[in-house]
Design an enzyme around this catalytic site. Structure first.
Site, PDB file in Angstrom:
ATOM      1  N   CYS A   1      48.060  28.078  99.036  1.00  9.96           N
ATOM      2  CA  CYS A   1      49.054  27.484  97.822  1.00  9.96           C
ATOM      3  C   CYS A   1      50.306  28.369  98.125  1.00  9.96           C
ATOM      4  O   CYS A   1      50.038  29.672  98.702  1.00  9.96           O
ATOM      5  CB  CYS A   1      48.316  27.522  96.393  1.00  9.96           C
ATOM      6  SG  CYS A   1      47.810  29.033  96.049  1.00  9.96           S
TER       7      CYS A   1
ATOM      8  N   HIS B   1      27.779   6.938  76.659  1.00 19.21           N
ATOM      9  CA  HIS B   1      28.395   8.207  76.825  1.00 19.21           C
ATOM     10  C   HIS B   1      27.418   9.252  77.392  1.00 19.21           C
ATOM     11  O   HIS B   1      25.970   9.181  77.177  1.00 19.21           O
ATOM     12  CB  HIS B   1      29.200   9.081  75.841  1.00 19.21           C
ATOM     13  CG  HIS B   1      28.291   8.720  74.465  1.00 19.21           C
ATOM     14  ND1 HIS B   1      28.265   7.671  73.448  1.00 19.21           N
ATOM     15  CD2 HIS B   1      27.407   9.588  73.895  1.00 19.21           C
ATOM     16  CE1 HIS B   1      27.539   7.960  72.602  1.00 19.21           C
ATOM     17  NE2 HIS B   1      27.070   9.014  72.849  1.00 19.21           N
TER      18      HIS B   1
END
Length: 653
Positions: free
Chosen positions: A15, A555
């Site tokens: 990066c 969930h």
């Protein structure tokens, strides 16, 4: 765990700062390798150099190469291999898909004349670049690469290498001027023979290297090492105005021009087929000499002259405004001062204002003095106000620019202006024009050829209160516009529900099969589907997640989830879910969050349940024809995240 007979993938991560994202991408890819069915070796191009450099044996064995980088990375050593180049964020967000796509990428064409460098040599070259390869994308030799993306990567390569020179030079000058400077009609001056004069010269030398370094590493980002020397030489030409009839040179904008030209000229020459006896000297002698001659002479005899003529016309235009509308004059001076931050526009306006001090008219210099600190102070303020919107290097440069702005060093804003020219430069011009116009309106006078708060505090400015009001107004305008424009450019934050996670018409036999389908739809954010399935079914054993009205919201919170995700399934025929009303479930939403996420799934569950209790909302989902329509409906039903302008659960992709 990867098997010994799985294909070997090589991954390079890098990066612009060589800090967080470089190593985050490496970790994500390593964790995803077993799911992708590959063995993985990662080479990081970080701020401390290249770590884990590939051996020649590994390169020969590799079936594909993934380059996840936002800076240029040399590809020549991977000639003949399947090579996929992508952004570093892609490896962080979708590591499994990135690894799979790399195995389907086209093979990279052969290396440059003179042969491809060895892995060790390539690693040494990259390490010398201080965190990213000094070289480029092997001339971006991957066929079909986006030219604009290649230029952007090269620009980021140049900016990341330029930042240390800007920060070092600016802070050395700031220290020298603040401690050893004295106000005189010629500006803040350090007495001759003072020890602080040596510190000032060190700062001047660092600034002098700023534009050549920018140009050099832009060129290297395009053409690899053969572009480095021509970029440095032609970048020096850009700031040596005497070569093409300009007193001030072309500044960092000229450096960007010479860097791009040098990179692509070197790249064209590099691709010329040559005899094997000439090949060894081609990249180290022929390409640098020819590129330096072509671009250098082009800038001197073609590009430089129009630039010089433009600045002469600007000077004459400013002289024509003198004595006219002071507000218009101030706006023009302020806009020019803030446009290129030490470049030719800046110097033209600055010298115009300074030249009138001796003639007894210190007001144009007051306009320039108010505007000159607007870019660095505003950039620093913007990076503080929206820290998450800027990279680590940009935030560091922003902090340094605040110090430089106090001492009237406008170059402090150059790193962000070079990295984000379309957002920062227009904002700079607007804020500089406001500061200059207000300083002219309020008759601010500066009796020395310098600007910024330092000269006001040292007593060189008449109308100090008005000076600071004009400066504050300009900074507010520029910082506000930077935040606005950068915010508009930012991609929408990826939400929990994506189009790929929407199943419009499925027919599961029971709720366990329905949950399996939802887990598959959730994609790479679920790293251990079996663990998520167990957690969801355990929850169902405690109590059904059907909430009535033909809706169920299973969930799970477990370690098999990399980041929070929502998936949705529409089941036209319904499936038995043991709901409180006894009705089969036709709409099922899976919420999966990491183990360490606390009660985040409960907050998502509450928001989603409230929306699903509305009949019009449910009917809209049942009628939706496309996944995009579903995503938009869910987006419209939920409030924005706190502190974020995007919706909490969705992103239209």
């Amino acid at each position: 765990m990867s098997a010994p007979n799985d294909p070997l993938i090589l991954a390079v991560t890098a990066c612009p700062t060589g800090i967080a994202h470089t190593y985050m991408a490496a970790e994500k890819l390593q964790a995803a390798a077993p799911e992708a069915g590959v063995r993985l070796r990662v080479e990081t191009h970080g701020s401390i150099g290249v770590e884990g450099a590939f051996s020649e044996a590994e390169i020969r064995e590799a079936s594909a190469v993934l380059i996840a980088a936002d800076v240029a990375v040399a590809k020549d050593r991977f000639a003949g291999k399947r090579v996929l180049a992508t952004a570093v964020d892609e490896a962080i967000k979708h590591p499994v898909q990135a690894l799979r796509r790399a195995q389907e990428a086209p093979a990279l064409a052969g290396g440059a004349p003179g042969g491809a460098p060895t892995a060790d040599a390539a690693g040494a070259e990259a390490g010398a670049g201080g965190g990213s390869s000094a070289g480029g994308a092997g001339g971006e030799s991957a066929r079909g690469a986006n030219p604009l993306h290649a230029v952007y990567q090269a620009l980021m390569n140049g900016v990341s290498h330029m930042i240390p020179f800007v920060v070092t030079g600016g802070l050395l000058l700031a220290v020298a001027l603040s401690v050893g400077g004295q106000p005189t009609p010629e500006g803040l001056v350090i007495p001759e023979g003072s020890w602080w004069g040596t510190i000032e010269q060190l700062g001047v030398l660092a600034f002098g290297l700023m534009v050549p370094v920018l140009s050099a590493y832009i060129a290297a980002g395009i053409a690899d090492r053969p572009g480095l020397a021509p970029g440095f030489i032609t970048g020096t030409v850009a700031v040596t105005g005497s070569l093409y009839g300009s007193e001030s040179g072309a500044g960092f904008i000229g450096g960007i021009i010479t860097g791009v030209l040098s990179g692509y000229v070197a790249l064209v020459i590099r691709r010329i087929p040559v005899n094997k006896f000439v090949a060894p000297i081609w990249p180290i002698i022929v390409i640098p000499i020819l590129t330096s001659l072509i671009v250098g002479l082009l800038f001197i005899y073609v590009i430089g002259h129009p630039v010089a003529a433009l600045f002469e016309a600007l000077t004459q235009g400013l002289q024509g405004l003198d004595g006219g509308s002071v507000i218009l004059l101030g706006a023009v001076i302020g806009g020019m001062i803030a446009f290129d931050m030490g470049g030719p526009f800046n110097k033209t306006a600055f010298l115009f204002g300074g030249g009138l001090i001796a003639a007894g008219n210190p007001y144009p210099m007051g306009m320039a003095a108010a505007a000159i600190s607007v870019p660095p102070l505003a950039v620093g303020l913007a990076t503080l106000a929206r820290r998450r919107w800027f990279s680590a290097a940009e935030r560091e440069a922003g902090a340094a620019s605040l110090v430089m702005g106090f001492f009237g060093i406008s170059e402090g804003a150059i790193p962000l202006a070079a990295a984000r020219p379309l957002q920062v430069i227009p904002a700079n011009v607007a804020g500089g024009a406001v500061a200059g116009a207000l300083a002219g309106w309020w008759s601010v006078a500066d009796h020395v050829m310098h600007g910024g708060p330092i000269v006001a505090l040292l007593g060189a400015v008449d109308g100090v209160a008005w000076f600071f009001l004009a400066l504050a107004a300009g900074v507010a305008v520029t910082a506000g516009l930077i935040v606005l424009l950068v915010g508009l450019q930012r991609p929408r934050r990826e939400g929990l529900l994506r189009e790929g996670a929407v199943l419009l018409n499925v027919h599961p036999g029971d709720r366990e099969e329905a949950i399996r389908l939802l887990i598959d739809a959730a994609g790479s954010r679920i790293t251990d589907p079996a663990a998520v399935l167990r957690a969801a079914l355990d929850r169902e054993e405690k109590a059904t997640t059907a909430v009535g009205e033909e809706v169920a919201i299973p969930h799970a919170r477990c370690s098999g989830v990399a980041e929070p995700v929502v998936a949705m399934a529409r089941i036209p025929k319904g499936v038995d879910w043991e709901g409180p009303d006894g009705k089969p479930v036709r709409l099922a939403f899976l919420i999966a969050v990491p183990q360490q996420s606390g009660k985040q799934h409960l907050k998502i569950l509450a928001a989603l349940a409230r929306a699903l209790m509305r009949q019009d909302f449910r009917e809209g989902l049942l009628r939706a024809r496309t996944a995009r329509e579903v995503v938009k409906r869910v987006e419209g039903a939920l409030p924005p995240k706190e502190g974020d302008g995007t919706r909490g659960l969705v992103a239209v992709t």
